[in-house]
Design a protein around this motif. Structure first.
Motif, PDB file in Angstrom:
ATOM      1  N   ASP A 281       0.756  -1.268   0.210  1.00 35.59           N
ATOM      2  CA  ASP A 281       0.004  -0.019  -0.008  1.00 35.59           C
ATOM      3  C   ASP A 281       0.856   1.273  -0.030  1.00 35.59           C
ATOM      4  OD1 ASP A 281      -2.237  -1.580   0.181  1.00 35.59           O
ATOM      5  OD2 ASP A 281      -2.313  -1.328   2.232  1.00 35.59           O
ATOM      6  N   ARG A 282       1.981   1.127  -0.506  1.00 37.54           N
ATOM      7  CA  ARG A 282       3.021   2.339  -0.401  1.00 37.54           C
ATOM      8  C   ARG A 282       2.372   3.457  -1.319  1.00 37.54           C
ATOM      9  NH1 ARG A 282       5.409  -1.731  -3.244  1.00 37.54           N
ATOM     10  NH2 ARG A 282       6.051  -1.267  -5.401  1.00 37.54           N
ATOM     11  N   VAL A 283       1.638   3.154  -2.278  1.00 39.14           N
ATOM     12  CA  VAL A 283       0.991   4.274  -3.257  1.00 39.14           C
ATOM     13  C   VAL A 283      -0.662   4.513  -2.694  1.00 39.14           C
ATOM     14  CG1 VAL A 283       0.091   4.743  -5.275  1.00 39.14           C
ATOM     15  CG2 VAL A 283       2.298   3.618  -5.344  1.00 39.14           C
ATOM     16  N   LEU A 284      -1.095   3.630  -2.352  1.00 38.00           N
ATOM     17  CA  LEU A 284      -2.591   3.689  -1.911  1.00 38.00           C
ATOM     18  C   LEU A 284      -2.547   4.670  -0.749  1.00 38.00           C
ATOM     19  CD1 LEU A 284      -5.462   1.209  -1.939  1.00 38.00           C
ATOM     20  CD2 LEU A 284      -5.069   2.417   0.266  1.00 38.00           C
ATOM     21  N   ILE A 285      -1.878   4.182   0.328  1.00 39.81           N
ATOM     22  CA  ILE A 285      -2.250   4.953   1.586  1.00 39.81           C
ATOM     23  C   ILE A 285      -1.715   6.447   1.570  1.00 39.81           C
ATOM     24  CG2 ILE A 285      -1.268   5.121   4.226  1.00 39.81           C
ATOM     25  CD1 ILE A 285      -1.405   2.070   4.137  1.00 39.81           C
ATOM     26  N   PRO A 286      -0.171   6.622   1.042  1.00 43.15           N
ATOM     27  CA  PRO A 286       0.035   7.953   0.746  1.00 43.15           C
ATOM     28  C   PRO A 286      -0.908   9.050  -0.004  1.00 43.15           C
ATOM     29  CG  PRO A 286       1.863   6.659   0.449  1.00 43.15           C
ATOM     30  CD  PRO A 286       0.807   5.735   0.643  1.00 43.15           C
ATOM     31  N   VAL A 287      -1.482   8.481  -0.973  1.00 41.38           N
ATOM     32  CA  VAL A 287      -2.564   9.343  -1.818  1.00 41.38           C
ATOM     33  C   VAL A 287      -3.630   9.706  -1.166  1.00 41.38           C
ATOM     34  CG1 VAL A 287      -3.793   9.193  -3.932  1.00 41.38           C
ATOM     35  CG2 VAL A 287      -1.404   8.298  -3.866  1.00 41.38           C
ATOM     36  N   TRP A 288      -4.437   8.382  -0.295  1.00 43.15           N
ATOM     37  CA  TRP A 288      -5.571   8.751   0.146  1.00 43.15           C
ATOM     38  C   TRP A 288      -5.333   9.687   1.161  1.00 43.15           C
ATOM     39  CZ3 TRP A 288     -10.839   7.222  -0.794  1.00 43.15           C
ATOM     40  CH2 TRP A 288     -10.840   6.454  -2.065  1.00 43.15           C
ATOM     41  N   VAL A 289      -4.284   9.318   1.975  1.00 47.43           N
ATOM     42  CA  VAL A 289      -3.921  10.164   3.433  1.00 47.43           C
ATOM     43  C   VAL A 289      -3.693  11.855   2.835  1.00 47.43           C
ATOM     44  CG1 VAL A 289      -2.421  10.665   5.295  1.00 47.43           C
ATOM     45  CG2 VAL A 289      -3.727   8.557   4.928  1.00 47.43           C
ATOM     46  N   GLY A 290      -2.975  11.956   1.951  1.00 45.22           N
ATOM     47  CA  GLY A 290      -2.722  13.078   1.475  1.00 45.22           C
ATOM     48  C   GLY A 290      -3.547  13.898   0.964  1.00 45.22           C
ATOM     49  N   VAL A 291      -4.527  13.501  -0.013  1.00 42.64           N
ATOM     50  CA  VAL A 291      -5.662  14.194  -0.305  1.00 42.64           C
ATOM     51  C   VAL A 291      -6.633  14.516   0.737  1.00 42.64           C
ATOM     52  CG1 VAL A 291      -7.802  13.639  -1.664  1.00 42.64           C
ATOM     53  CG2 VAL A 291      -5.682  12.944  -2.582  1.00 42.64           C
ATOM     54  N   ASN A 292      -6.873  13.646   1.588  1.00 43.18           N
ATOM     55  CA  ASN A 292      -7.597  13.809   2.900  1.00 43.18           C
ATOM     56  C   ASN A 292      -6.859  15.060   3.586  1.00 43.18           C
ATOM     57  OD1 ASN A 292      -9.583  13.819   4.741  1.00 43.18           O
ATOM     58  ND2 ASN A 292      -9.540  11.652   5.228  1.00 43.18           N
ATOM     59  N   ALA A 293      -5.887  15.043   4.080  1.00 39.27           N
ATOM     60  CA  ALA A 293      -5.121  16.023   4.716  1.00 39.27           C
ATOM     61  C   ALA A 293      -5.224  17.393   4.017  1.00 39.27           C
ATOM     62  CB  ALA A 293      -3.781  15.456   5.197  1.00 39.27           C
ATOM     63  N   LEU A 294      -4.914  17.385   2.759  1.00 42.27           N
ATOM     64  CA  LEU A 294      -4.798  18.591   1.842  1.00 42.27           C
ATOM     65  C   LEU A 294      -6.168  19.100   1.906  1.00 42.27           C
ATOM     66  CD1 LEU A 294      -3.166  20.444  -0.157  1.00 42.27           C
ATOM     67  CD2 LEU A 294      -3.843  19.040  -1.982  1.00 42.27           C
ATOM     68  N   MET A 295      -7.207  18.472   1.822  1.00 44.17           N
ATOM     69  CA  MET A 295      -8.550  18.855   1.667  1.00 44.17           C
ATOM     70  C   MET A 295      -8.876  19.702   3.046  1.00 44.17           C
ATOM     71  SD  MET A 295     -12.385  16.945   1.701  1.00 44.17           S
ATOM     72  CE  MET A 295     -12.045  16.048   3.180  1.00 44.17           C
ATOM     73  N   VAL A 296      -8.438  19.204   4.208  1.00 40.42           N
ATOM     74  CA  VAL A 296      -8.818  19.774   5.607  1.00 40.42           C
ATOM     75  C   VAL A 296      -7.951  21.090   5.711  1.00 40.42           C
ATOM     76  CG1 VAL A 296      -8.521  19.378   7.899  1.00 40.42           C
ATOM     77  CG2 VAL A 296      -9.366  17.780   6.478  1.00 40.42           C
ATOM     78  N   LEU A 297      -6.727  20.907   5.402  1.00 36.14           N
ATOM     79  CA  LEU A 297      -5.559  21.733   5.572  1.00 36.14           C
ATOM     80  C   LEU A 297      -5.890  23.167   4.663  1.00 36.14           C
ATOM     81  CD1 LEU A 297      -2.501  19.666   6.346  1.00 36.14           C
ATOM     82  CD2 LEU A 297      -4.333  20.661   7.864  1.00 36.14           C
TER      83      LEU A 297
END
Length: 428
Positions: free
Chosen positions: A36-52
């Motif tokens: 999941d070295r691609v799946l987790i960073p992408v999903w977490v990054g998109v979610n965090a960017l939406m909030v921040l």
């Protein structure tokens, strides 16, 4: 002395048995994180960017304290928009950020978590890879533990990014929001772990967990439309309602986080209990066998038989979304009020028509983006049939590759048109 020795031996045996149940967890966790070295960073990054990114967006739309206070007053009387994004508890930038994206960040964390857990549990069993892994020095509960730990890593990183990124708006509120979002993610991770034990299909496990998430959103929406302070019974029944009642940046209710922790812990215990009582590849709710004689004459009929449940679920969801968004059209003008920047953004999203028409166009456009997820999942069913080995006996008969693929593609494209049509009927 004999009784003491027997008790000690029993305790050591139980401890040894427990350690054997988890043997190989570390190796499986490292393997899961590598996969999941691609799946987790992408999903977490998109979610965090939406909030921040939201504080800057809100400041651009509502630059003064008076405008933000006016927004809060409007939301108190706008039930349809409360159903969409929840009530507002404070007019600060941090509180408005938690109001605007907190629920959706929690929902996205839940989706990420359920995908991770099902992928490393039921998916592995369904493909036959888990049987090969289990033949080595791997405990019975090690795969489930590794999957939950992988989900915990993703949610912990997301919570940390939110807490650090929003610390400028208030450290306590940022921490509460981060922990709340991560807690919702872990609650649905353990929910997916239970359903992965109950069902025989990874697709069904994902679908049922997503249905629970959708039900949680509906319950929360119904509760918030009835009250303006999140106190409805329906709101408190929903885990997403717990997230909003943490009240980040608005006199935080830290004790609400204990509900998320407690529910996740209880569900985890249930999942571990079920995992220890079933055989590899089996389930507590086995798939019902089909008829003894074949009744499907064409590849298209087979594709429809395989995907009709997915089409039905998406159709119901899009019709309900159309009804909800359609009920909010009158409230759109009240929310924007005299704010020219907000009016301009909505009109850019939906054209230069009236504000209500522009709002409807914008919402339909958002549903169109979501419908793309259905198309992707439907087309990927072709790959799933190949990797599972079910496509091989079909293609061994008098079925050409193009006919076989065309059956699934027709369902994908026709289904997308159908669910968008039903969304339009819901709007109407």
């Amino acid at each position: 002395m004999t009784a003491t020795a027997d008790a000690t031996a029993t305790a050591l045996a139980a401890r040894s048995g427990g350690s054997r149940q988890l043997a190989g967890t570390g190796t499986l966790l490292r393997f899961a994180l590598r996969r999941d070295r691609v799946l987790i960073p992408v999903w977490v990054g998109v979610n965090a960017l939406m909030v921040l990114s939201m504080p800057g967006t809100i400041k651009g739309l509502y630059g003064t304290a008076a405008e933000r206070a006016d927004l809060m007053r409007q939301m108190e009387t706008n039930a349809s928009l409360r159903a969409l994004v929840g009530p507002v508890f404070d007019d600060g930038l941090g509180a408005l950020t938690a109001w605007r994206v907190g629920l959706y960040a929690g929902a996205l964390a839940a989706v990420t978590s359920l995908l991770i857990v099902v992928r490393h549990t039921r998916d592995e069993e369904e493909s036959g890879r888990q049987e090969v892994v289990a033949s080595g020095m791997v405990g019975r509960r090690a795969p489930l533990t590794a999957a939950l730990l992988a989900a915990a890593v993703a949610n912990a990183v997301l919570a940390l990014l939110i807490a650090v990124g929003l610390a400028g708006q208030g450290a306590a509120g940022a921490l509460a929001l981060g922990l709340g979002v991560g807690g919702v993610g872990m609650l649905f991770a353990t929910m997916a772990a239970i359903l992965a034990q109950l069902t025989e299909s990874a697709r069904l496990a994902r679908g049922l967990t997503a249905a629970v998430l959708g039900g949680a959103f509906v319950l929360r929406a119904a509760g918030d439309s009835a009250t303006d302070d999140g106190s409805s019974v329906l709101t408190w029944v929903s885990p997403l309602g717990w997230l909003e009642n943490v009240r980040a940046f608005a006199d935080e209710r830290w004790w609400v986080l204990l509900l998320l922790v407690g529910a996740a812990a209880v569900q985890g215990v249930v999942a571990y209990t079920l995992a220890g009582r079933r055989d590899l590849g089996m389930s507590f709710l086995p798939t019902r066998p089909g008829p003894g004689d074949g009744r499907l004459r064409t590849a298209g009929a087979l594709a429809w038989r395989l995907q009709r449940g997915s089409v039905l679920g998406w159709s119901i969801g899009f019709f309900a979304a159309g009804v909800v968004y359609g009920g909010m059209t009158e409230g759109a003008a009240d929310l924007v009020g005299d704010n020219e920047q907000a009016r301009e953004i909505i009109e850019r999203m939906g054209g230069q028509a009236g504000l209500t028409d522009a709002f409807v166009s914008a919402m339909v456009g958002m549903l169109g983006l979501i419908a793309a997820l259905y198309v992707v999942a439907s087309v990927l069913r072709l790959s799933g049939e190949e990797t599972s080995g079910r496509a091989e006996p079909v293609l061994a008969g008098a079925v050409g590759r193009l006919r076989w693929a065309a059956g699934h593609l027709v369902i994908a494209f026709g289904g997308a048109a159908l669910i968008m049509l039903l969304a339009g009927l819901g709007f109407a």
